[in-house]
Design a protein around this motif. Structure first.
Motif, short mmCIF file in Angstrom:
data_model
loop_
_atom_site.label_atom_id
_atom_site.label_comp_id
_atom_site.label_asym_id
_atom_site.label_seq_id
_atom_site.Cartn_x
_atom_site.Cartn_y
_atom_site.Cartn_z
N UNK A 99 7.44 -18.30 11.42
CA UNK A 99 6.63 -17.31 10.70
C UNK A 99 6.17 -17.86 9.35
N UNK A 100 7.00 -18.69 8.73
CA UNK A 100 6.67 -19.25 7.42
C UNK A 100 5.96 -20.60 7.52
N UNK A 101 5.49 -20.93 8.73
CA UNK A 101 4.66 -22.13 8.96
C UNK A 101 5.41 -23.44 8.74
N UNK A 102 6.70 -23.43 9.02
CA UNK A 102 7.44 -24.70 8.98
C UNK A 102 7.09 -25.56 10.19
N UNK A 103 6.64 -24.91 11.28
CA UNK A 103 6.32 -25.60 12.52
C UNK A 103 4.84 -25.44 12.84
N UNK A 104 4.28 -26.40 13.59
CA UNK A 104 2.95 -26.26 14.18
C UNK A 104 3.15 -25.93 15.66
N UNK A 105 2.70 -24.76 16.05
CA UNK A 105 2.96 -24.27 17.41
C UNK A 105 1.62 -24.06 18.13
N UNK A 106 1.52 -24.64 19.36
CA UNK A 106 0.31 -24.51 20.16
C UNK A 106 0.70 -23.93 21.52
N UNK A 107 0.30 -22.67 21.83
CA UNK A 107 0.63 -22.08 23.13
C UNK A 107 -0.26 -22.64 24.24
N UNK A 108 0.33 -22.76 25.43
CA UNK A 108 -0.41 -23.29 26.59
C UNK A 108 0.05 -22.54 27.84
N UNK A 109 -0.81 -21.68 28.42
CA UNK A 109 -0.42 -20.93 29.63
C UNK A 109 -0.33 -21.88 30.84
N UNK A 110 0.71 -21.71 31.65
CA UNK A 110 0.88 -22.51 32.87
C UNK A 110 1.30 -21.60 34.02
N UNK A 111 1.01 -22.04 35.25
CA UNK A 111 1.37 -21.28 36.43
C UNK A 111 2.69 -21.80 36.97
N UNK A 112 3.58 -20.88 37.26
CA UNK A 112 4.89 -21.26 37.78
C UNK A 112 4.82 -21.42 39.29
N UNK A 113 5.86 -22.07 39.86
CA UNK A 113 5.90 -22.29 41.31
C UNK A 113 5.99 -20.98 42.09
N UNK A 114 6.59 -19.95 41.47
CA UNK A 114 6.72 -18.67 42.18
C UNK A 114 5.50 -17.78 41.99
N UNK A 115 4.44 -18.32 41.44
CA UNK A 115 3.22 -17.55 41.27
C UNK A 115 3.14 -16.80 39.95
N UNK A 116 4.20 -16.80 39.19
CA UNK A 116 4.19 -16.09 37.92
C UNK A 116 3.48 -16.88 36.83
N UNK A 117 3.32 -16.25 35.73
CA UNK A 117 2.64 -16.87 34.60
C UNK A 117 3.65 -17.15 33.49
N UNK A 118 3.56 -18.32 32.94
CA UNK A 118 4.44 -18.69 31.82
C UNK A 118 3.58 -19.25 30.69
N UNK A 119 4.12 -19.18 29.50
CA UNK A 119 3.43 -19.76 28.34
C UNK A 119 4.33 -20.84 27.76
#
Length: 286
Positions: free
Chosen positions: A29-49
């Motif tokens: 929250x205080x920007x100590x990290x650089x975070x880049x989200x990337x959606x991916x499809x799981x083997x069971x058909x679900x969605x993960x980020x």
């Protein structure tokens, strides 16, 4: 909807894992990290980020008064972790003086006057004089978040409170004596004199008046003790922070002794009036 969160510990050093598990969200929250989200499809058909997280992690060395210290730093804002308790080393001699003030009442005043030249202990004494123990510890730790352990903060607050009690010991006992003398006269006038006898016509309501007198005596004992015994502590606060002393912040004293004095005198005088003077008190069926 099923949610979960995991980090790949295999790729991280132990230091980083400990920080991420303990305070990762706050640091993100205080920007100590650089975070880049990337959606991916799981083997069971679900969605993960999947989050790609970048942050620097390294070691730092620094010196204070020719003493070398090492710690780790993490994040783009350089948060120090695994920091040694360097402030405790610097305060070691002064801490011994605080112990002396807490354990040797005659030396308390003089020891405190030397002790408050160290800002850490000046704040410890200041917070101890105005706040309950837990809040005083939190305030001291907030002001000195690095360089001291929680144990050292706790001991400093406890010893500061004892040192203040020792510094005000003579004034406090004089206050107890003054409060006791005033309450003894009031209770004797009420129980042994004609006042309570003239009120017996109101029946059981007299018990209400007795309770009011008891509570009033407790309040009077506390106020007298506070007014008469706070002067030595107020002088110490004035040396630490004259502006704060001018605001006349509330000084804390132990509430137990004045309450015990008031209650003890109340029941003792009542008992004597029954046993010696033959007075009638319903809640003392003797």
């Amino acid at each position: 909807l099923k949610t979960s969160f995991e980090i790949d510990r295999a790729e991280l050093p132990p230091t980083a894992i400990h920080v991420l598990e303990g305070s990762g969200p706050r640091m993100a929250e205080k920007k100590h990290f650089h975070i880049h989200p990337e959606p991916i499809k799981r083997d069971d058909g679900g969605l993960a980020i999947q989050y790609q997280t970048q942050f620097p992690l390294g070691k730092m060395e620094f010196s204070i008064k020719d003493q070398d210290y090492r710690c780790d730093i993490i994040g783009f804002k350089g948060k120090m972790i695994q920091l040694p308790d360097f402030l405790e080393v610097l305060l070691r001699n002064a801490f011994g003086r605080l112990q002396k003030a807490a354990n040797n009442p005659p030396a308390a005043q003089q020891s405190i006057e030397k002790l408050i030249k160290r800002r850490f202990f000046a704040d410890s004494i200041l917070f101890s004089s105005e706040m309950p123990r837990k809040k005083a510890m939190q305030s001291l730790k907030k002001k000195y978040p690095i360089g001291v352990s929680n144990r050292f903060v706790k001991e400093s607050i406890l010893l500061s409170r004892k040192a203040l009690d020792n510094a005000s010991r003579t004034a406090r006992w004089m206050a107890y004596a003054a409060a006791g003398g005033a309450l003894a006269a009031i209770d004797a006038l009420y129980f042994a004199g004609p006042i309570r006898g003239s009120l017996l016509t109101i029946g059981n309501l007299i018990i209400v008046i007795d309770v009011v007198l008891l509570l009033g005596g407790m309040g009077l004992a506390y106020v007298l003790t506070l007014l008469l015994s706070k002067r030595p502590i107020a002088k110490i606060i004035e040396q630490i922070d004259p502006a704060r002393a001018a605001k006349k912040k509330r000084i804390r004293i132990a509430i137990g002794p004045p309450i015990a004095i008031a209650a003890g005198l109340f029941f003792s005088v009542a008992l004597i009036s029954v046993l010696v003077l033959g007075k009638s008190i319903l809640w003392l069926p003797l």
